[in-house]
Design an enzyme around this catalytic site. Sequence first.
Site, short mmCIF file in Angstrom:
data_model
loop_
_atom_site.label_atom_id
_atom_site.label_comp_id
_atom_site.label_asym_id
_atom_site.label_seq_id
_atom_site.Cartn_x
_atom_site.Cartn_y
_atom_site.Cartn_z
CB SER A 247 -0.90 -0.01 1.24
OG SER A 247 -0.09 -0.07 2.40
CD GLU A 266 6.69 -1.84 -8.82
OE1 GLU A 266 5.61 -1.50 -9.33
OE2 GLU A 266 7.77 -1.72 -9.41
CG LEU A 267 4.01 2.45 -3.38
CD1 LEU A 267 4.26 3.86 -2.88
CD2 LEU A 267 4.32 1.43 -2.29
CB CYS A 300 -1.56 -3.03 -7.94
SG CYS A 300 -0.63 -4.14 -8.99
P1 NAP Z 1 0.26 -3.68 2.85
O1 NAP Z 1 -0.68 -3.72 3.97
O2 NAP Z 1 0.96 -2.41 2.54
O3 NAP Z 1 1.32 -4.84 3.13
C1 NAP Z 1 2.34 -5.16 2.22
C2 NAP Z 1 3.51 -5.77 2.96
O4 NAP Z 1 4.08 -4.77 3.82
C3 NAP Z 1 3.12 -6.92 3.87
O5 NAP Z 1 4.13 -7.88 3.86
C4 NAP Z 1 3.04 -6.25 5.22
O6 NAP Z 1 3.20 -7.13 6.29
C5 NAP Z 1 4.19 -5.29 5.12
N1 NAP Z 1 4.16 -4.20 6.10
C6 NAP Z 1 3.12 -3.76 6.85
N2 NAP Z 1 3.53 -2.74 7.63
C7 NAP Z 1 4.84 -2.54 7.38
C8 NAP Z 1 5.82 -1.63 7.86
N3 NAP Z 1 5.54 -0.70 8.77
N4 NAP Z 1 7.07 -1.70 7.36
C9 NAP Z 1 7.38 -2.61 6.41
N5 NAP Z 1 6.50 -3.51 5.93
C10 NAP Z 1 5.24 -3.47 6.39
O7 NAP Z 1 -0.43 -4.15 1.48
P2 NAP Z 1 -1.39 -5.38 1.23
O8 NAP Z 1 -2.71 -5.09 1.84
O9 NAP Z 1 -0.69 -6.66 1.56
O10 NAP Z 1 -1.51 -5.32 -0.36
C11 NAP Z 1 -2.38 -4.47 -1.02
C12 NAP Z 1 -1.66 -3.24 -1.53
O11 NAP Z 1 -0.57 -3.61 -2.35
C13 NAP Z 1 -2.57 -2.41 -2.41
O12 NAP Z 1 -2.39 -1.05 -2.09
C14 NAP Z 1 -2.05 -2.71 -3.81
O13 NAP Z 1 -2.30 -1.71 -4.77
C15 NAP Z 1 -0.60 -2.86 -3.55
N6 NAP Z 1 0.02 -3.59 -4.64
C16 NAP Z 1 0.78 -2.88 -5.54
C17 NAP Z 1 1.34 -3.54 -6.63
C18 NAP Z 1 2.16 -2.80 -7.65
O14 NAP Z 1 2.83 -3.45 -8.43
N7 NAP Z 1 2.13 -1.48 -7.67
C19 NAP Z 1 1.14 -4.92 -6.77
C20 NAP Z 1 0.36 -5.59 -5.84
C21 NAP Z 1 -0.19 -4.92 -4.77
P3 NAP Z 1 1.91 -7.69 7.09
O15 NAP Z 1 1.13 -8.46 6.08
O16 NAP Z 1 2.52 -8.50 8.15
O17 NAP Z 1 1.16 -6.50 7.59
#
Ligand code: NAP
Length: 491
Positions: A247, A266-267, A300
């Site tokens: 995210s 990649e957000l 995403c």
């Molecule tokens: P997320 O909540 O941001 O989590 C992503 C990863 O970050 C998880 O492994 C999470 O661990 C970890 N994380 C959480 N807090 C953190 C911190 N403070 N420091 C470092 N890492 C931390 O995202 P998600 O809900 O899994 O995935 C959905 C998001 O990903 C959406 O916004 C989507 O658009 C984005 N996405 C982007 C792309 C792209 O290519 N642009 C591709 C796919 C997905 P935990 O699971 O343990 O919290």
Amino acid sequence: MSAPSSGDQVRATQNDRSHGLLMDGEWREAQGGARAEIRSPFDGRAVGEVAVATAADVDAALGGAERGAAVWRRTPAHERFAILNRAAELADARAEHLAETISLENGKPLAEALGEARRSGALIRLAAHEGTQLYGDSLPLDANPGTGQDKVGFTLRQPVGVVVAITPFNYPALLVLHKVGPALAAGNAVVLKPASATPLTALALASVFVEAGVPAGAITVLTGPGGTLGDALVADHRVRKVSFTGSTSVGRRIASLAGVKKLSLELGASSPTLVLPGADIERAAAAIAAGGYVNAGQVCISVQRVIAHRDVEADLLDALRPKVEAIRMGDPFADGTTLGPLIAVREAERVVGSIARAVDDGATLVTGGARDGAFVSPAIVTGVDTRQPFAQEELFGPAIAVTTVDSFDAAIEAANGTPYGLAAGVFGGSLSEGVRAMREIDAGSVHLGWTPLWRADLMPYGGFKASGYGKEGVRSTVEEMTEIKTVIMHG
Ligand code: NAP
């Protein structure tokens, strides 16, 4: 809805879905011994178990990764290539098991999971190839005034060292491999922190690399909450590159903590698809009906916004609505299911809350949008103003927002009218409008004749604006996970 398999089958699969941390080439318990159950988003049953790492594990893991990096960077590229090709063969052989693991922990329909799992071997092979292509340049130094022919200069491309890869839940195999494959191919050690909801796929893939012969410490997997482990991983001086997919809010935090090291983000996104006069309406409707709802919209590059020219909007909706209503929600393991649950009930609650707010803001819910546990029925919302939160904020759910425009210029303005810029699609329009769209839409990829939901694993891929920076895609990732050293020989 019934459970996908019998209790006996679940118990059988659970045995190989129970993992420790992968550190120094060994599977270890976390310090303190904590473990977490992984639950199916479909029916809540436990489908596996992982160790929960602590900050002390991070420290030990990074020490091991430094040792692994020292060994792996001295391993000739042809040996790395051979080992990664072995890993690709193992991934191919295990594709069905991987797919089951993906469906169990992520909830996506098995057919979608199979598509993802079957790309794994090919993706590792593409990355392996790029690791053999670390060419440099010879420098024509004598073209520089004052420099004679007594010097020879060239560039060497070298691994950065330790790469931290942090991945999201939505594509638990592909998004892991887009980091781990190129990192290893380029000669780096990689420390992977997969999403807490979907660690089992990542751990199954890590086993493949270990069994293929990747040396101890070159691949590490730490499972546990990102909120606890993330800061320690991202800020550590031993880490030379952080590659994050997730995210925008977590990406911002990582950017603020990373310090002087390479960073790829990649957000999030709110990707538009323009439907203009002259579009093949059937083709556009079919592509949108797939692109807005694959993986329950948790992609995403999902089609979140449809920007329809008034002259074609009614025809588009007539063609789209039956296709969306034909999407079949249900058990991810049942034949014919095309829409599984969201990753968690709270996510489904968030999505229906966003739809309700859009309606309060004046939009119309044409179909879908009902919640049952973690399921949300596929929704179409029309009359959405681009300025509304429903268009501005990433939805990450099975709904599309239709915005009506009266001109090509208004369509481009709407497409660019959010904080994000990951990908966009365009149907119809004249040739000159197509050329303008590819130049003027602020997005990392623009698809003419398709929606944003398309990716080849070798193409450069990554967003503009709040969608992040840096590019993935095997060649780009290898470039971003290596450094260029300039060498001058003074004769
Ligand atoms: P997320 O909540 O941001 O989590 C992503 C990863 O970050 C998880 O492994 C999470 O661990 C970890 N994380 C959480 N807090 C953190 C911190 N403070 N420091 C470092 N890492 C931390 O995202 P998600 O809900 O899994 O995935 C959905 C998001 O990903 C959406 O916004 C989507 O658009 C984005 N996405 C982007 C792309 C792209 O290519 N642009 C591709 C796919 C997905 P935990 O699971 O343990 O919290």
